[in-house]
Design an enzyme around this catalytic site. Structure first.
Site, short mmCIF file in Angstrom:
data_model
loop_
_atom_site.label_atom_id
_atom_site.label_comp_id
_atom_site.label_asym_id
_atom_site.label_seq_id
_atom_site.Cartn_x
_atom_site.Cartn_y
_atom_site.Cartn_z
CG LEU A 1 -2.16 -0.97 1.49
CD1 LEU A 1 -2.74 -0.46 3.09
CD2 LEU A 1 -2.86 -1.15 0.37
CG ASP A 2 0.58 4.63 -3.03
OD1 ASP A 2 1.48 3.35 -3.88
OD2 ASP A 2 -0.36 4.95 -3.43
CB ILE A 3 3.94 6.67 2.20
CG1 ILE A 3 4.50 6.61 3.92
CG2 ILE A 3 3.54 7.54 0.81
CD1 ILE A 3 6.25 7.16 3.89
CB THR B 1 -2.73 3.43 1.01
OG1 THR B 1 -2.41 3.80 -0.08
CG2 THR B 1 -3.80 2.31 1.44
CE LYS C 1 -2.87 7.62 -3.69
NZ LYS C 1 -0.78 7.01 -2.68
#
Ligand code: URA
Length: 244
Positions: free
Chosen positions: A106-108, A110, A194
């Protein structure tokens, strides 16, 4: 037969304290291995076949660990990093020797459901594009998300690198200048959600994953908290990937 490991390491893995604390238990004569009182906390044992008792209670070793974490923003989905805190850093010491890693990223920024395990085979199956494991996200999006977007996502949208996504299910929860949506995808390209909204001219402002396969993020877990998956959840993951 498994690999031989130090008694203190095995016990530390099972939550019986630090190596120093295990040493103390050995000194107190509280640990019995294969019917014989242990005298050396560094003795090598095979955790899968040795019968270990602590204070008269038989231990059951486990090879695999499965954790669900409510990942907070600001923490990265990796095992090691020299700049940022990782999801593995959030786990208590007793988990540290299990070689755990997050299943996918997961992105930083998210939040939400992240599965952490040391079961490489399950991780591989959950991540394999051919299994098309569904993942549901909740998102807050800058801009009015419309039925046209729902249709576009249902068709698959073209990302900035020319890749056309698989059809995705978009549900509008709240329409407005800041819309709230739920989106279900069956693949996991880099920054996928995104970039899908970028493709329809909108910006994701907040993103949280709420389920993987049919396993939902436990609502009792606050940001940064975790718990082990229960048997039912684990079965759901296995069932899902085996059915494919
Ligand atoms: N899609 C994104 O854009 N970011 C994530 O963290 C997960 C899916």
């Amino acid at each position: 037969m498994g690999k031989k490991q130090r008694l203190d390491k095995v016990l530390a893995n099972l939550g019986y304290g630090t190596r120093k604390e295990v040493k103390k238990l050995v000194k107190q004569g509280k640990i019995v291995v294969d019917g014989i009182k242990a005298v050396d906390s560094g003795m090598h044992i095979d955790p899968e076949t040795s019968v270990i008792e602590v204070d008269g209670e038989r231990l059951y070793y486990r090879e695999f660990i499965y954790i669900m974490m409510n990942k907070p923003a600001g923490v990265i989905s990796a095992t090691l990093d020299n700049r940022y805190e990782t999801v593995i850093d959030l786990l208590p010491d007793e988990y540290k020797t299990f070689n755990l890693f997050p299943v996918g990223r997961l992105d930083i920024d998210t939040e939400g459901l992240l599965i952490i395990t040391n079961d490489g085979e399950l991780a591989h199956m959950l991540l394999s594009p051919k299994n098309q494991v569904p993942k549901i996200y909740y998102a807050i999006v800058d801009g009015v998300v419309t039925e046209k977007d729902v249709m576009a996502f249902n068709e698959g949208v073209i990302l900035d690198d020319g890749y056309k996504t698989l059809p995705a299910k978009l549900k509008i929860l709240k329409q407005g200048n800041r819309s709230e949506v739920e989106i279900e995808i069956y693949e996991g390209k880099f920054h996928q959600i995104k970039r899908m909204f970028d493709a329809v001219g909108k910006k994701v402002k907040y993103l949280r994953r709420i389920s993987i396969a049919n396993v939902k993020l436990d609502e009792n877990l606050k940001s940064g908290e975790f718990r082990e998956l229960n048997q039912e959840e684990l079965d759901m993951l296995y069932e899902y990937v085996k059915r494919q």
